[in-house]
Design an enzyme around this catalytic site. Sequence first.
Site, PDB file in Angstrom:
ATOM      1  N   GLU A 165       0.829  -1.209   0.000  1.00 11.58           N
ATOM      2  CA  GLU A 165       0.000   0.000   0.000  1.00 11.58           C
ATOM      3  C   GLU A 165       0.867   1.264   0.000  1.00 11.58           C
ATOM      4  O   GLU A 165       0.575   2.233  -0.710  1.00 11.58           O
ATOM      5  CB  GLU A 165      -0.922  -0.014   1.221  1.00 11.58           C
ATOM      6  N   GLU A 168       2.267   1.649  -3.407  1.00 20.09           N
ATOM      7  CA  GLU A 168       1.239   2.138  -4.329  1.00 20.09           C
ATOM      8  C   GLU A 168       0.996   3.635  -4.131  1.00 20.09           C
ATOM      9  O   GLU A 168       0.873   4.389  -5.105  1.00 20.09           O
ATOM     10  CB  GLU A 168      -0.067   1.351  -4.106  1.00 20.09           C
ATOM     11  N   SER A 205      -7.121   1.775  -3.032  1.00 24.33           N
ATOM     12  CA  SER A 205      -5.933   0.965  -3.298  1.00 24.33           C
ATOM     13  C   SER A 205      -6.383  -0.391  -3.843  1.00 24.33           C
ATOM     14  O   SER A 205      -7.455  -0.888  -3.486  1.00 24.33           O
ATOM     15  CB  SER A 205      -5.190   0.767  -1.975  1.00 24.33           C
ATOM     16  N   LYS A 244     -15.664 -10.337   6.652  1.00 21.21           N
ATOM     17  CA  LYS A 244     -14.533 -11.163   6.188  1.00 21.21           C
ATOM     18  C   LYS A 244     -15.003 -12.549   5.752  1.00 21.21           C
ATOM     19  O   LYS A 244     -14.334 -13.219   4.972  1.00 21.21           O
ATOM     20  CB  LYS A 244     -13.492 -11.323   7.299  1.00 21.21           C
ATOM     21  N   GLU A 247     -16.067 -11.888   2.288  1.00 22.84           N
ATOM     22  CA  GLU A 247     -14.885 -11.533   1.498  1.00 22.84           C
ATOM     23  C   GLU A 247     -14.154 -12.793   1.027  1.00 22.84           C
ATOM     24  O   GLU A 247     -13.738 -12.895  -0.134  1.00 22.84           O
ATOM     25  CB  GLU A 247     -13.927 -10.670   2.334  1.00 22.84           C
ATOM     26  N   GLU A 252     -13.062 -13.354  -7.213  1.00 21.57           N
ATOM     27  CA  GLU A 252     -11.739 -12.880  -7.650  1.00 21.57           C
ATOM     28  C   GLU A 252     -10.661 -13.152  -6.603  1.00 21.57           C
ATOM     29  O   GLU A 252      -9.480 -12.953  -6.866  1.00 21.57           O
ATOM     30  CB  GLU A 252     -11.781 -11.391  -8.025  1.00 21.57           C
ATOM     31  N   CYS A 389     -11.881  -2.106  13.656  1.00 15.67           N
ATOM     32  CA  CYS A 389     -12.125  -3.528  13.955  1.00 15.67           C
ATOM     33  C   CYS A 389     -12.316  -3.796  15.448  1.00 15.67           C
ATOM     34  O   CYS A 389     -12.920  -4.802  15.817  1.00 15.67           O
ATOM     35  CB  CYS A 389     -10.977  -4.378  13.432  1.00 15.67           C
TER      36      CYS A 389
HETATM   37  S1  SF4 Z   1     -13.937  -2.307  10.338  1.00 16.05           S
HETATM   38 FE1  SF4 Z   1     -12.895  -4.253  10.660  1.00 16.05          FE
HETATM   39  S2  SF4 Z   1     -14.427  -5.533  11.659  1.00 16.05           S
HETATM   40 FE2  SF4 Z   1     -15.535  -3.830  10.718  1.00 16.05          FE
HETATM   41  S3  SF4 Z   1     -16.154  -4.590   8.703  1.00 16.05           S
HETATM   42 FE3  SF4 Z   1     -14.206  -3.519   8.460  1.00 16.05          FE
HETATM   43  S4  SF4 Z   1     -12.645  -5.120   8.620  1.00 16.05           S
HETATM   44 FE4  SF4 Z   1     -14.553  -5.941   9.460  1.00 16.05          FE
END
Ligand code: SF4
Length: 460
Positions: A165, A168, A205, A244, A247, A252, A389
Amino acid sequence: QELGIRDIYWEGEQVNYKKDTSTFSLIKDPNKCVMCRRCETMCNEVQTCNVLSAVNRGFESFVGPAFNMDMADSSCTFCGQCVAVCPTAALTEMDNTTQVWNELVNPKKHVVVQIAPAVRVAIGEMFDMEPGTISTGKIVTALRKMGFDGVFDTNFGADLTIIEEATELIHRINHNGTLPMLTSCCPAWVKFFEHQFPDLLDIPSTCKSPQIMFGTIAKTYYAQKKNLKPENISVVSIMPCLAKKAEAKRPELTKDDHSNVDIVITTREFGRMMKSAGIDFANLPDSEFDKMMGESTGASIIFGTTGGVIEAATRTAYEWLTDEELEDVNFTQLRGLEGIREASVFIGEMELKIGIAHGLGNARKLLEDIQSGKSKFHAIEIMACPGGCIGGGGQPYHHGNMEILKKRQEALYVDDESRKKRKSHENKEIIQLYKEFIGEPYGEKAHELLHTHYVAREKI
Ligand code: SF4
Ligand code: SF4
Ligand code: SF4
């Protein structure tokens, strides 16, 4: 969750709706809904996603997307913030714990696990420990007891993300590229801009998130070094996050029909697994991560809080742009819990203007400024969950108690300060990885392995 209530036993007139299990991230069970509408407020007013509203009237009413469509077909970002505020478990995470146990007893599988930075400062709360207790060593011990073949740190993936990152960002600055550059490590944020701002897909990014970078390296470099077939490696992630889960299933982000990450469980699911296995977490001794993908720097730890990703990137970009050693790595002007923050960092002659937002409603404001040409930033960090998070939808419930979030945040900065190495480019295992396997940061192989693209989606 707190009281262990998973079923309703009493009788009386009841509605009988179909559970929505259409997504990889969450389950909606309208039969448990008491129409408090906290989820609606969170989704529409805080996150501005406008996915949830009342469907039907009177006794027949419940909360769901328009026309009662499946959540998977809606503009849901899977941030999980509605789950975090639902008092009755009408909204919960998709439970993947059985899949993990099944992998662990499958003799054909080499099962590795990674833990995200925010998990280590919150999991203790499920075992009556103080919020903000740093439990990294106990987590590693618990995971070995559970039978994982390799116990690793998502922070390794976070350091790798910073290498890509920061490179980039420097590339965009030096080559008149698109600015501001937006961070891309939060999958709920990624899905939000794909639905809500499909005209801005060239701004974020292209770096994959740390969990996916980790999974990619596990199925390539690690597989090669361990002489294992990628299809025989199972990568499990323990994340503070519901997004996640979805994700990991993005097409992809799979290669040759193998997901980079196979199963994602949340901090809460991990806590439940330990409880069901009878692990006395609070009294476990500490252990160290395994080598090869277990080393990390202080920079990667602060990924778990709002402001942390951009601070980590700034530490590396500063040294690479100036060729000087950064004496004080604490960019305190980037820290805090205000929803939108801005700061300037002088890198040599250049004034790098940085914006930070957490919570998708705040992110929307910065995106609208970019759309209207008013944005003054070179780089913007966005995290979908309030606090980043540490306040993820898969964390132990904090019921809106900001003191808990503050303690989790402080713990991440304490952990960062305790490290000898606090810049991602000092991580020896990452240096080795580039030397032996990837080659140049942001080079051809790095693009193939560590970068991705985004998809314009409808707003429903
Ligand atoms: S802030 Fe962290 S816990 Fe919340 S959706 Fe984004 S990656 Fe997930
Ligand atoms: S928060 Fe839960 S109980 Fe309240 S309206 Fe939403 S789904 Fe129903
Ligand atoms: S997960 Fe996030 S976007 Fe989806 S319904 Fe819940 S609050 Fe809204």
